[in-house]
Design an enzyme around this catalytic site. Structure first.
Site, PDB file in Angstrom:
ATOM      1  N   TYR A  55      25.506  80.817  70.754  1.00 32.87           N
ATOM      2  CA  TYR A  55      27.167  80.450  68.919  1.00 32.87           C
ATOM      3  C   TYR A  55      27.907  79.517  69.743  1.00 32.87           C
ATOM      4  O   TYR A  55      28.104  79.045  70.625  1.00 32.87           O
ATOM      5  CB  TYR A  55      27.987  82.052  68.640  1.00 32.87           C
ATOM      6  CG  TYR A  55      28.360  81.170  67.404  1.00 32.87           C
ATOM      7  CD1 TYR A  55      27.675  80.565  66.006  1.00 32.87           C
ATOM      8  CD2 TYR A  55      29.575  81.522  67.569  1.00 32.87           C
ATOM      9  CE1 TYR A  55      27.829  81.179  65.099  1.00 32.87           C
ATOM     10  CE2 TYR A  55      30.334  81.140  65.591  1.00 32.87           C
ATOM     11  CZ  TYR A  55      29.115  80.387  65.137  1.00 32.87           C
ATOM     12  OH  TYR A  55      30.125  80.562  63.544  1.00 32.87           O
ATOM     13  N   SER A 154      18.811  86.958  53.151  1.00 39.78           N
ATOM     14  CA  SER A 154      19.918  87.344  54.422  1.00 39.78           C
ATOM     15  C   SER A 154      20.755  87.678  53.190  1.00 39.78           C
ATOM     16  O   SER A 154      21.083  87.592  52.219  1.00 39.78           O
ATOM     17  CB  SER A 154      19.584  85.996  54.667  1.00 39.78           C
ATOM     18  OG  SER A 154      20.624  84.710  54.116  1.00 39.78           O
ATOM     19  N   ARG A 176      10.259  84.383  53.608  1.00 44.17           N
ATOM     20  CA  ARG A 176       8.904  84.348  55.004  1.00 44.17           C
ATOM     21  C   ARG A 176       7.881  85.337  54.865  1.00 44.17           C
ATOM     22  O   ARG A 176       7.126  85.858  55.601  1.00 44.17           O
ATOM     23  CB  ARG A 176       9.906  83.789  56.407  1.00 44.17           C
ATOM     24  CG  ARG A 176      10.597  82.640  56.330  1.00 44.17           C
ATOM     25  CD  ARG A 176      10.388  82.618  57.604  1.00 44.17           C
ATOM     26  NE  ARG A 176      11.953  83.134  57.961  1.00 44.17           N
ATOM     27  CZ  ARG A 176      12.140  83.452  59.656  1.00 44.17           C
ATOM     28  NH1 ARG A 176      11.772  82.775  60.511  1.00 44.17           N
ATOM     29  NH2 ARG A 176      14.064  84.474  59.780  1.00 44.17           N
ATOM     30  N   MET A 243      17.385  81.093  62.028  1.00 43.41           N
ATOM     31  CA  MET A 243      16.831  81.483  61.962  1.00 43.41           C
ATOM     32  C   MET A 243      15.104  81.559  62.285  1.00 43.41           C
ATOM     33  O   MET A 243      14.817  82.291  63.185  1.00 43.41           O
ATOM     34  CB  MET A 243      16.597  82.381  61.247  1.00 43.41           C
ATOM     35  CG  MET A 243      18.000  82.223  60.183  1.00 43.41           C
ATOM     36  SD  MET A 243      18.067  83.343  58.955  1.00 43.41           S
ATOM     37  CE  MET A 243      16.987  84.953  59.026  1.00 43.41           C
TER      38      MET A 243
END
Length: 330
Positions: A55, A154, A176, A243
């Protein structure tokens, strides 16, 4: 008084193996402090990336996990009059919310409405503001306009669908895998598309000649360009995640010949630059929508703090059906 906190001393590729519940003693309350019982705290993708070390902002080690959540004031120092004992409060960002109890400055807490599901309130700080600000601050959108987003299944994607619908904005929602379609439709997404080379064709079949002014990308890789190919001339493509684990891939032709603008969004940066009144207004808007049931997130499972390793593993797994939320005192 004792508290249990989800603590880690190192970072690595298997985050669930690095974090464990640790019992600690809380000191006496200092002037201006209150003691808070943590009611709920989500496990966000940013939390998992913090544990792996990927992160953009990493705390010093050892550290306690958790960046957001809600709690209830159970005790206050003698000089504290507000918020009163019993008040449900929004915890400050980065407070180490994966704990059964916290001691915090009273002035850092935001009172929340009583009688609202604390699990839903616990997700107020990160994902709903991200969705709201991306819809609001980059392109001037009017009712009837079109936006396309990927990772629509999400948490941010679900909030974005709901906020857009409240504002009369149409969304094209890209996922996806076929198994994610129902989740988006349950969140209110009318138009759900499967990512791929034919994405522009799928989009045009729905929008016709209407311009798509804003694209919102959380996947990266070739998916970034797939979104760009769906956008109208002069549109903005906004990236807030990766992602796929890959960098954004997009041909210069979209910058040069289509005048597409690629920008990034990071909520932490917005918090850093926004004045207190702007932050307060965003929390008030989002909190009001959650309190009235107009905004909610799918929750796959809640875990007690004793099962923090299982909770982190579940949050890091792919193909989840909703958020993983820690209920530390559950």
């Amino acid at each position: 008084m004792k508290t249990v906190r989800a603590r880690y001393t190192q970072r690595g590729p298997n985050p669930h193996e690095l974090i464990s519940p640790v019992e600690m003693d809380l000191p006496d309350l200092a002037p201006g402090e209150v003691r808070v019982e943590v009611l709920a705290a989500p496990i966000n993708p940013s939390d998992v990336l913090t544990l792996t070390g990927e992160y953009g902002l990493l705390p010093q080690l050892p550290a306690v996990g958790g960046n957001e959540g809600v709690g209830r004031v159970i005790e206050a120092a003698a000089d504290v009059n507000a918020p009163p004992v019993g008040t449900v409060v929004l915890l400050p960002v980065g407070c180490g919310s994966w704990s059964t109890h916290l001691q915090l400055p009273a002035k850092s807490l935001v009172p929340l409405p009583a009688g609202v599901d604390p699990v839903q309130l616990s997700m107020l700080t990160v994902n709903p503001p991200t969705a709201l600000l991306m819809l609001r601050d980059f392109v001037e959108l009017k009712p009837g306009d079109w936006v396309i987003q990927n990772a629509a299944n999400s948490a941010v994607g679900g909030y974005l669908v709901q906020i857009a619908k409240l504002r009369g904005i149409n969304t094209l929602n890209v996922v996806r895998r076929e198994s994610a379609v129902d989740a988006v439709r349950e969140a209110g997404g009318e138009h759900v598309l499967i990512d791929g080379d034919d994405l522009p064709k799928q989009a045009r079949a729905i929008t016709g000649d209407a311009p798509v002014k804003l694209g919102i990308d959380c996947v990266g890789g070739v998916s970034t360009e797939n979104l760009a190919r769906c956008l109208s001339e002069g549109a903005t493509l906004l990236n807030y995640g990766a992602m796929s684990g890959e960098r954004c891939m997009i041909s210069p032709r979209y910058f040069v010949f289509r005048d597409i603008t690629l920008r990034g969004f990071w909520l932490s940066q917005w918090f850093k630059n926004a004045d207190p009144e702007a932050r307060k207004a965003v929390f008030a808007e989002v909190g009001g929508l959650i309190a009235t049931g107009k905004l909610k997130a799918r929750v796959q499972q809640t875990y007690p703090i004793a099962d923090i390793a299982k909770a982190v593993a579940a949050a890091a797994a792919g193909e989840r059906g909703g958020k993983i939320v820690l209920v530390p005192n559950g």
